[in-house]
Design a protein around this motif. Structure first.
Motif, PDB file in Angstrom:
ATOM      1  N   ALA A 119     -50.932  93.416  -0.962  1.00 37.82           N
ATOM      2  CA  ALA A 119     -51.435  91.764  -0.667  1.00 37.82           C
ATOM      3  C   ALA A 119     -51.045  91.015  -1.705  1.00 37.82           C
ATOM      4  CB  ALA A 119     -52.821  91.745  -0.291  1.00 37.82           C
ATOM      5  N   LEU A 120     -50.695  91.475  -2.926  1.00 39.33           N
ATOM      6  CA  LEU A 120     -50.363  90.697  -4.168  1.00 39.33           C
ATOM      7  C   LEU A 120     -49.128  89.793  -3.978  1.00 39.33           C
ATOM      8  CD1 LEU A 120     -51.039  93.334  -6.971  1.00 39.33           C
ATOM      9  CD2 LEU A 120     -52.266  91.149  -6.371  1.00 39.33           C
ATOM     10  N   PRO A 121     -49.135  88.729  -4.533  1.00 36.01           N
ATOM     11  CA  PRO A 121     -47.830  87.869  -4.574  1.00 36.01           C
ATOM     12  C   PRO A 121     -46.612  88.757  -5.061  1.00 36.01           C
ATOM     13  CG  PRO A 121     -49.371  86.742  -5.786  1.00 36.01           C
ATOM     14  CD  PRO A 121     -49.998  88.023  -5.632  1.00 36.01           C
ATOM     15  N   GLU A 122     -45.341  88.296  -4.608  1.00 37.72           N
ATOM     16  CA  GLU A 122     -44.154  89.188  -4.957  1.00 37.72           C
ATOM     17  C   GLU A 122     -44.258  89.414  -6.307  1.00 37.72           C
ATOM     18  OE1 GLU A 122     -40.892  91.473  -4.463  1.00 37.72           O
ATOM     19  OE2 GLU A 122     -42.227  90.648  -2.805  1.00 37.72           O
ATOM     20  N   GLY A 123     -44.332  88.658  -7.356  1.00 38.94           N
ATOM     21  CA  GLY A 123     -44.018  88.910  -8.626  1.00 38.94           C
ATOM     22  C   GLY A 123     -45.077  89.913  -9.146  1.00 38.94           C
ATOM     23  N   ALA A 124     -46.251  89.670  -8.808  1.00 37.50           N
ATOM     24  CA  ALA A 124     -47.254  90.768  -9.138  1.00 37.50           C
ATOM     25  C   ALA A 124     -47.060  92.253  -8.823  1.00 37.50           C
ATOM     26  CB  ALA A 124     -48.714  89.972  -8.892  1.00 37.50           C
ATOM     27  N   ARG A 125     -46.685  92.120  -7.414  1.00 37.95           N
ATOM     28  CA  ARG A 125     -46.442  93.314  -6.718  1.00 37.95           C
ATOM     29  C   ARG A 125     -45.149  94.288  -7.413  1.00 37.95           C
ATOM     30  NH1 ARG A 125     -46.502  91.283  -1.773  1.00 37.95           N
ATOM     31  NH2 ARG A 125     -44.147  91.264  -1.615  1.00 37.95           N
ATOM     32  N   VAL A 126     -44.135  93.431  -7.841  1.00 35.38           N
ATOM     33  CA  VAL A 126     -43.066  94.170  -8.460  1.00 35.38           C
ATOM     34  C   VAL A 126     -43.592  94.722  -9.926  1.00 35.38           C
ATOM     35  CG1 VAL A 126     -41.064  93.466 -10.147  1.00 35.38           C
ATOM     36  CG2 VAL A 126     -41.479  92.377  -7.897  1.00 35.38           C
ATOM     37  N   GLU A 127     -44.714  94.074 -10.579  1.00 35.06           N
ATOM     38  CA  GLU A 127     -45.072  94.909 -11.718  1.00 35.06           C
ATOM     39  C   GLU A 127     -46.027  96.086 -11.237  1.00 35.06           C
ATOM     40  OE1 GLU A 127     -44.731  94.105 -14.633  1.00 35.06           O
ATOM     41  OE2 GLU A 127     -43.393  92.592 -14.380  1.00 35.06           O
ATOM     42  N   MET A 128     -46.313  95.994 -10.074  1.00 41.07           N
ATOM     43  CA  MET A 128     -47.251  97.280  -9.599  1.00 41.07           C
ATOM     44  C   MET A 128     -46.439  98.235  -8.916  1.00 41.07           C
ATOM     45  SD  MET A 128     -50.580  96.928 -10.516  1.00 41.07           S
ATOM     46  CE  MET A 128     -51.255  97.960  -9.367  1.00 41.07           C
ATOM     47  N   ALA A 129     -45.052  98.056  -8.787  1.00 38.18           N
ATOM     48  CA  ALA A 129     -44.230  98.959  -7.896  1.00 38.18           C
ATOM     49  C   ALA A 129     -44.197 100.391  -8.297  1.00 38.18           C
ATOM     50  CB  ALA A 129     -42.771  98.301  -8.368  1.00 38.18           C
ATOM     51  N   SER A 130     -44.236 100.951  -9.400  1.00 37.83           N
ATOM     52  CA  SER A 130     -44.357 102.293  -9.807  1.00 37.83           C
ATOM     53  C   SER A 130     -45.797 102.671  -9.239  1.00 37.83           C
ATOM     54  CB  SER A 130     -43.904 102.450 -11.453  1.00 37.83           C
ATOM     55  OG  SER A 130     -44.364 103.732 -11.727  1.00 37.83           O
ATOM     56  N   TRP A 131     -46.725 102.091  -9.903  1.00 38.61           N
ATOM     57  CA  TRP A 131     -48.154 102.499  -9.514  1.00 38.61           C
ATOM     58  C   TRP A 131     -48.207 102.752  -7.728  1.00 38.61           C
ATOM     59  CZ3 TRP A 131     -52.206 100.999  -6.369  1.00 38.61           C
ATOM     60  CH2 TRP A 131     -53.229 101.856  -6.644  1.00 38.61           C
ATOM     61  N   LEU A 132     -47.531 101.637  -7.356  1.00 38.90           N
ATOM     62  CA  LEU A 132     -48.012 101.539  -5.772  1.00 38.90           C
ATOM     63  C   LEU A 132     -47.111 102.820  -5.197  1.00 38.90           C
ATOM     64  CD1 LEU A 132     -48.967 100.154  -3.232  1.00 38.90           C
ATOM     65  CD2 LEU A 132     -46.930  98.594  -3.493  1.00 38.90           C
ATOM     66  N   ALA A 133     -45.989 103.050  -5.619  1.00 41.47           N
ATOM     67  CA  ALA A 133     -45.390 104.285  -5.045  1.00 41.47           C
ATOM     68  C   ALA A 133     -45.942 105.506  -5.356  1.00 41.47           C
ATOM     69  CB  ALA A 133     -43.760 104.136  -5.945  1.00 41.47           C
ATOM     70  N   MET A 134     -46.507 105.691  -6.395  1.00 42.03           N
ATOM     71  CA  MET A 134     -47.394 106.893  -6.753  1.00 42.03           C
ATOM     72  C   MET A 134     -48.526 106.782  -5.628  1.00 42.03           C
ATOM     73  SD  MET A 134     -47.234 107.758 -10.705  1.00 42.03           S
ATOM     74  CE  MET A 134     -48.627 106.601 -11.024  1.00 42.03           C
ATOM     75  N   ALA A 135     -49.335 105.667  -5.376  1.00 37.92           N
ATOM     76  CA  ALA A 135     -50.401 105.574  -4.727  1.00 37.92           C
ATOM     77  C   ALA A 135     -50.256 105.709  -3.131  1.00 37.92           C
ATOM     78  CB  ALA A 135     -51.074 104.345  -4.855  1.00 37.92           C
ATOM     79  N   THR A 136     -48.887 105.311  -2.863  1.00 37.31           N
ATOM     80  CA  THR A 136     -48.573 105.547  -1.364  1.00 37.31           C
ATOM     81  C   THR A 136     -48.045 106.756  -1.175  1.00 37.31           C
ATOM     82  OG1 THR A 136     -47.544 103.102  -1.393  1.00 37.31           O
ATOM     83  CG2 THR A 136     -46.953 104.688   0.259  1.00 37.31           C
ATOM     84  N   GLU A 137     -47.592 107.610  -1.973  1.00 39.54           N
ATOM     85  CA  GLU A 137     -47.317 108.931  -1.935  1.00 39.54           C
ATOM     86  C   GLU A 137     -48.558 109.835  -1.786  1.00 39.54           C
ATOM     87  OE1 GLU A 137     -45.239 112.764  -4.272  1.00 39.54           O
ATOM     88  OE2 GLU A 137     -44.915 110.711  -4.887  1.00 39.54           O
ATOM     89  N   ARG A 138     -49.627 109.341  -2.422  1.00 37.47           N
ATOM     90  CA  ARG A 138     -50.805 110.223  -2.343  1.00 37.47           C
ATOM     91  C   ARG A 138     -51.403 109.945  -0.993  1.00 37.47           C
ATOM     92  NH1 ARG A 138     -53.999 113.241  -4.927  1.00 37.47           N
ATOM     93  NH2 ARG A 138     -56.620 113.217  -4.558  1.00 37.47           N
ATOM     94  N   ALA A 139     -51.816 108.642  -0.630  1.00 39.84           N
ATOM     95  CA  ALA A 139     -52.252 108.164   0.560  1.00 39.84           C
ATOM     96  C   ALA A 139     -51.802 109.043   1.856  1.00 39.84           C
ATOM     97  CB  ALA A 139     -52.319 106.684   0.681  1.00 39.84           C
ATOM     98  N   ALA A 140     -50.242 109.115   1.740  1.00 37.24           N
ATOM     99  CA  ALA A 140     -49.412 109.559   2.869  1.00 37.24           C
ATOM    100  C   ALA A 140     -49.587 110.778   2.857  1.00 37.24           C
ATOM    101  CB  ALA A 140     -48.202 109.041   2.825  1.00 37.24           C
ATOM    102  N   THR A 141     -49.662 111.523   1.892  1.00 39.96           N
ATOM    103  CA  THR A 141     -50.068 112.923   1.866  1.00 39.96           C
ATOM    104  C   THR A 141     -51.276 113.167   2.121  1.00 39.96           C
ATOM    105  OG1 THR A 141     -48.468 113.270  -0.082  1.00 39.96           O
ATOM    106  CG2 THR A 141     -50.007 115.309   0.289  1.00 39.96           C
ATOM    107  N   LEU A 142     -52.429 112.704   2.079  1.00 40.99           N
ATOM    108  CA  LEU A 142     -53.624 112.777   2.295  1.00 40.99           C
ATOM    109  C   LEU A 142     -53.670 112.636   3.796  1.00 40.99           C
ATOM    110  CD1 LEU A 142     -55.648 111.074  -0.538  1.00 40.99           C
ATOM    111  CD2 LEU A 142     -55.448 113.817  -0.192  1.00 40.99           C
ATOM    112  N   ALA A 143     -53.143 111.787   4.498  1.00 41.26           N
ATOM    113  CA  ALA A 143     -53.193 111.553   5.787  1.00 41.26           C
ATOM    114  C   ALA A 143     -52.621 112.686   6.334  1.00 41.26           C
ATOM    115  CB  ALA A 143     -52.372 109.951   6.012  1.00 41.26           C
TER     116      ALA A 143
END
Length: 155
Positions: A119-143
């Motif tokens: 939900a972050l603005p685009e510029g902030a989300r870009v800075e979180m991209a690496s973390w977000l990729a790892m977190a998404t991978e973990r969340a999807a695996t747990l699901a």
């Protein structure tokens, strides 16, 4: 059930769970593709996500503040200080969103943490991209693991 427990332990520790998946496949259990894809290399641990969040959040907050203020002197000072909310708070600004994401992460609510960061603005989300990729991978695996467990319970 022992193999399922072994997979959960491996996911928590970031290790491989290929042997456990092979055991399940050997008795005819249908395996979610996502679990199979990540079996050998494991997934990012919750501890790793917690450790890397503060640095990524500071970078995201700096980008959001720069976009809001146009990168003026106040933005530079705030960015240098790296001040951010550490307790969850209401609001739609990047600091509030990141505070809620970090609270969800502390509580192990990966899906909620990911949703907040997305939900972050685009510029902030870009800075979180690496973390977000790892977190998404973990969340999807747990699901996928929950899906597998539910399928085994029904049998």
């Amino acid at each position: 059930r022992n193999s399922l427990t072994g997979i959960r332990i491996a996911v928590e520790n970031g290790g491989s769970y290929q042997v456990e998946l092979d055991n399940l496949a050997g008795v005819g259990v249908s395996l979610p593709a996502l679990l199979v894809e990540r079996a050998e290399g494991g997934v990012p641990t919750l501890a790793a996500l917690r450790d890397t969040f503060p640095q990524a959040a500071r970078a995201a907050l700096a980008a959001a503040r720069a976009a809001e203020t146009g990168g003026g002197v106040g933005s530079v000072l705030t960015s240098l200080l790296g001040a951010r909310s550490l307790e969850p708070r209401d609001g739609g600004d990047a600091d509030a969103v990141l505070s809620r994401a970090e609270a969800a992460l502390r509580e192990g609510r990966m899906t909620d943490a990911v949703a907040e960061v997305e939900a972050l603005p685009e510029g902030a989300r870009v800075e979180m991209a690496s973390w977000l990729a790892m977190a998404t991978e973990r969340a999807a695996t747990l699901a996928a693991l929950d899906e597998l467990a539910a399928g085994l319970t029904q049998k």
